[in-house]
Design a protein around this motif. Structure first.
Motif, PDB file in Angstrom:
ATOM      1  N   GLU A 169     -13.389  -8.706  -9.917  1.00 57.50           N
ATOM      2  CA  GLU A 169     -13.846  -8.103 -11.053  1.00 57.50           C
ATOM      3  C   GLU A 169     -14.982  -9.233 -11.656  1.00 57.50           C
ATOM      4  OE1 GLU A 169     -13.706  -5.321 -12.587  1.00 57.50           O
ATOM      5  OE2 GLU A 169     -12.704  -4.732 -10.696  1.00 57.50           O
TER       6      GLU A 169
ATOM      7  N   LYS B 195     -18.224  -8.874  -9.591  1.00 61.05           N
ATOM      8  CA  LYS B 195     -18.682  -7.621 -10.030  1.00 61.05           C
ATOM      9  C   LYS B 195     -19.446  -7.822 -11.188  1.00 61.05           C
ATOM     10  CE  LYS B 195     -16.394  -3.935  -9.510  1.00 61.05           C
ATOM     11  NZ  LYS B 195     -15.110  -3.029  -9.587  1.00 61.05           N
TER      12      LYS B 195
ATOM     13  N   GLU C 280     -10.738  -0.724  -2.583  1.00 61.44           N
ATOM     14  CA  GLU C 280     -10.378  -0.329  -4.023  1.00 61.44           C
ATOM     15  C   GLU C 280     -11.295  -0.869  -5.151  1.00 61.44           C
ATOM     16  OE1 GLU C 280      -8.811   2.011  -6.642  1.00 61.44           O
ATOM     17  OE2 GLU C 280      -8.140   1.930  -4.486  1.00 61.44           O
TER      18      GLU C 280
ATOM     19  N   SER D  25     -15.392   0.122  -4.227  1.00 62.52           N
ATOM     20  CA  SER D  25     -15.713   1.640  -4.080  1.00 62.52           C
ATOM     21  C   SER D  25     -16.502   1.963  -5.407  1.00 62.52           C
ATOM     22  CB  SER D  25     -14.531   2.262  -3.906  1.00 62.52           C
ATOM     23  OG  SER D  25     -14.162   1.911  -2.511  1.00 62.52           O
ATOM     24  N   ASP D  26     -15.984   0.982  -6.723  1.00 61.55           N
ATOM     25  CA  ASP D  26     -16.471   1.469  -7.820  1.00 61.55           C
ATOM     26  C   ASP D  26     -17.489   0.276  -8.152  1.00 61.55           C
ATOM     27  OD1 ASP D  26     -17.290   2.507 -10.389  1.00 61.55           O
ATOM     28  OD2 ASP D  26     -15.538   1.623 -11.136  1.00 61.55           O
ATOM     29  N   LEU D  27     -18.759   0.439  -7.886  1.00 61.05           N
ATOM     30  CA  LEU D  27     -19.655  -0.684  -8.355  1.00 61.05           C
ATOM     31  C   LEU D  27     -20.706  -0.873  -9.689  1.00 61.05           C
ATOM     32  CD1 LEU D  27     -20.688  -1.558  -4.573  1.00 61.05           C
ATOM     33  CD2 LEU D  27     -19.562  -3.320  -6.170  1.00 61.05           C
TER      34      LEU D  27
ATOM     35  N   GLU E 122     -23.878   0.342 -11.447  1.00 57.04           N
ATOM     36  CA  GLU E 122     -24.965   1.263 -11.132  1.00 57.04           C
ATOM     37  C   GLU E 122     -26.203   0.610 -10.490  1.00 57.04           C
ATOM     38  OE1 GLU E 122     -26.276   3.566 -14.367  1.00 57.04           O
ATOM     39  OE2 GLU E 122     -24.484   4.816 -14.444  1.00 57.04           O
TER      40      GLU E 122
END
Length: 646
Positions: free
Chosen positions: A585, A588, A621, A624-626, A628
């Motif tokens: 996190e 990211k 996991e 997979s959600d980055l 934009e």
């Protein structure tokens, strides 16, 4: 805490008068006395030996009468001495325990007493008397009174190995005998490993594990098998390949393993000698009671030319690991727990450019372990658990073997995105590639959902060809194999003796394994040195098209720095996914605030996933959600994209 030492030396001039010479560790003058460097240095006048680190000086006295050495020393020091660089005896000890440290003091060494009043060599080794807590011995200065000579012992002559030091795959026997020895006594297991290795000198024909995944893969290529009911039946069938046995005890397993390869004799512990005699085999050698100095002398004299100089095995404890491989290829096999002064002597028996199989030397830590071998011209293939390698490295028909990594995708035009790629660590470990990688990481059910780079040693193409082929064939479009760490083995190129020859081997295996992209770990003193060294590995004539660089001192030290060598990109890590450092996190969040100009190197980030901190399922996991503005791509595509920005 750590400062540089000032060492005061009395230097003998031609007329015999003493002259005081001062110098700091790391200087040319210190190098004249340093036999094995170590410890920690920083600005100031002190050198520390913390935990397992140590260093050794050598002084050649023309005269020892009246000679003495004064050491300004403190903390938790332990000083030992030797007159032959084999046996070291305790000399000085701080006499403290726990967290207690001794104030800096002057300790005097009576050189005349240690050398018996005769001229000769005196070695002083500095270490930590309480290695559990890391306070270490502290040396501030040395003052030597005596007549010294600047003559040094002649270095052993060592050839540079020309060509590929890694044995190529052999063709298996038409029928491979299988016997699972896991429940047999240790002595029987050792004997069977030696039988396996002796038979494999001609043709691999024995598997000592009925449940080996890679052997079952080999069976699919047409290798026939026959299960043997007992170890005695296996020995009876293959005793024709054996010339006798080497008698040993629990202290001389490794010595016997080396002799087994040279003389084609079974390794036989004294506990089972009577059972082996019943097979009509004669005793070839008895190594019980022999010490390492005798062993080294035998190898360097009577056995010279009879053992291979392209490899050496050193494994911790008395494991079965790599014994069949050492015997099949006539490699020296020694314990990795040897003290550096002794291990060095065995390393010097093989060629510069040889391969060292093993792990866990008594030299500091991972860096100390790999660098100790590299400074002596050896590259490391980390493996301290691998068994049955003589069979795993074999093929039903080597001429038909083909294995090609997935093709590189075309460069994509991605606008207004921060480009990211993720590398999975630790693929240089051969045993991990054979077991843990396949079972836990590459075997993840979610592998392939996001792009990942998987490190593998390029030498696995020959060391475990069926394994390498399996990885290639089971890779998804999101999986990329990268030659690492540093190609066919693990080495720090800027520190390696004979690095030019190793660079040629690096290119040879990249071509052989079809690996166009790789990872090199190093510890250069500067970026200029890094570029100079890497130009031997990546240039207009090399097979590889790009490199990722990891700095051992701090994996992300260079913070994404990137440059071209002959038009080919070298890119350093920007982030590390390592427990206790940065979480997915946190990374990211940083990526979300990063630039997105495709023409700027700052718009590209390499992340390394530390294998022991996070498993692939957790990373899939998380990534997979980055954000934009972030695009995750394959490592090969990443290098081709950043190339256009440099």
């Amino acid at each position: 805490m750590i400062n540089k030492a000032i060492i005061l030396l009395c230097w003998a001039c031609a007329c015999g008068h003493a002259e005081t010479v001062k110098f700091r560790p790391g200087s040319d003058k210190e190098a004249a006395f340093m036999v094995r460097s170590g410890g920690q240095l920083s600005g100031g006048n002190r050198r520390f030996a913390d935990v397992r680190s140590s260093w050794t000086y050598r002084f050649n006295f023309k005269r020892s009468k009246g000679a003495k050495i004064e050491l300004e020393i403190g903390n938790q020091y332990a000083v030992s001495y030797s007159t032959n660089d084999w046996e070291y005896l305790p000399l000085l000890d701080a006499g403290v325990t726990g967290e207690e440290t001794k104030p800096q003091t002057i300790e005097t060494v009576d050189v005349e007493k240690l050398l018996g009043g005769r001229p000769g060599m005196l070695y002083l080794k500095f270490a930590d008397c309480v290695p559990e807590n890391g306070w270490g011995g502290m040396l501030s200065s040395i003052k030597i009174s005596g007549t010294l000579s600047d003559e040094k012992p002649a270095e052993p002559e060592r050839p540079t190995f020309a060509g590929n030091p890694i044995p190529l795959p052999k063709k298996t026997a038409d029928v491979v005998d299988v016997f699972d020895c896991g429940r047999e006594p240790k002595a029987i297991q050792m004997m069977l490993c030696s039988l396996q290795g002796i038979v494999a000198q001609t043709q691999p024909a024995i598997c000592l594990s009925a449940h080996n995944f890679w052997f079952k893969e080999l069976e699919k290529s047409g290798v026939k098998t026959e299960v043997q009911p007992s170890w005695a039946a296996l020995l009876e069938k293959h005793k024709g390949a054996v010339k006798g046995y080497i008698l040993c005890d629990s202290e001389t397993w490794n010595m016997a393993t080396t002799f087994a390869g040279i003389r084609q004799g079974l390794v036989v512990h004294e506990e089972i000698e009577s059972e082996i005699k019943a097979f009509g085999l004669k005793k070839l050698n008895d190594v019980r009671g022999k010490d390492l100095r005798w062993f080294h002398t035998f190898l360097s004299t009577k056995a010279k030319g009879r053992f291979a100089i392209n490899g050496i095995v050193n494994i911790k404890d008395d494991r079965l690991a790599m014994r069949d491989w050492a015997i099949a290829n006539k490699f020296i096999y020694v314990h990795s727990g040897l003290q550096p002064n002794i291990l060095e002597k065995f390393y010097q028996l093989v060629a510069v450019g040889a391969c060292r199989y093993g792990w866990n030397d008594p030299v500091d830590d991972e860096f100390g372990d790999v660098n100790f071998a590299g400074e002596r011209g050896l590259f490391t293939i980390p493996t301290d658990h691998t068994q049955n390698l003589t069979l795993i490295s074999a093929l039903a028909d080597p001429k038909l073997f083909r294995a090609a990594p997935p093709p590189v995708p075309a460069v994509a035009k991605i606008k207004n995105k921060h480009i990211v790629t993720i590398l999975v660590s630790d693929g240089d470990n051969l045993n991990l590639m054979l077991e843990g990688y396949r079972d836990t990481y590459f075997g993840s059910s979610r592998r392939g959902e996001i792009p990942l780079g998987w490190m593998v040693p390029s030498s696995s193409f020959d060391l475990c060809p069926t394994t390498y082929k399996w990885y290639c064939e089971n890779a998804t479009d999101n999986d990329v194999l990268l030659g690492a760490l540093s190609g066919p083995g693990y080495v720090y190129p800027s520190k390696m003796r004979g690095v030019d020859a190793y660079a040629k081997l690096y290119d040879f295996y990249n071509r052989r394994a079809g690996l166009k992209y790789g990872v090199i770990m190093d510890l250069p003193d500067s970026q200029a040195e890094q570029k100079e060294v890497f130009s031997q590995f990546l240039n207009r004539n090399s097979y590889q098209e790009g490199l990722f660089f990891i700095d051992y001192s701090n994996y992300a030290k260079w913070k994404g720095d990137a440059y071209l060598i002959d038009g080919k990109p070298v890119v350093s890590l920007r982030y590390i996914l390592w427990e206790g450092q940065m979480s997915p996190e946190e990374i990211k969040q940083k990526l979300a605030a990063s630039p997105t100009d495709p023409s700027s190197p700052e718009s590209y980030s390499v992340i390394m996933l530390h294998l022991w901190s996070y498993n692939p399922d957790e990373i899939v996991e998380a990534f997979s959600d980055l954000p934009e503005n972030v695009e995750l791509v394959r490592p090969d595509l990443f290098l081709n994209m950043i190339k256009e920005a440099l």
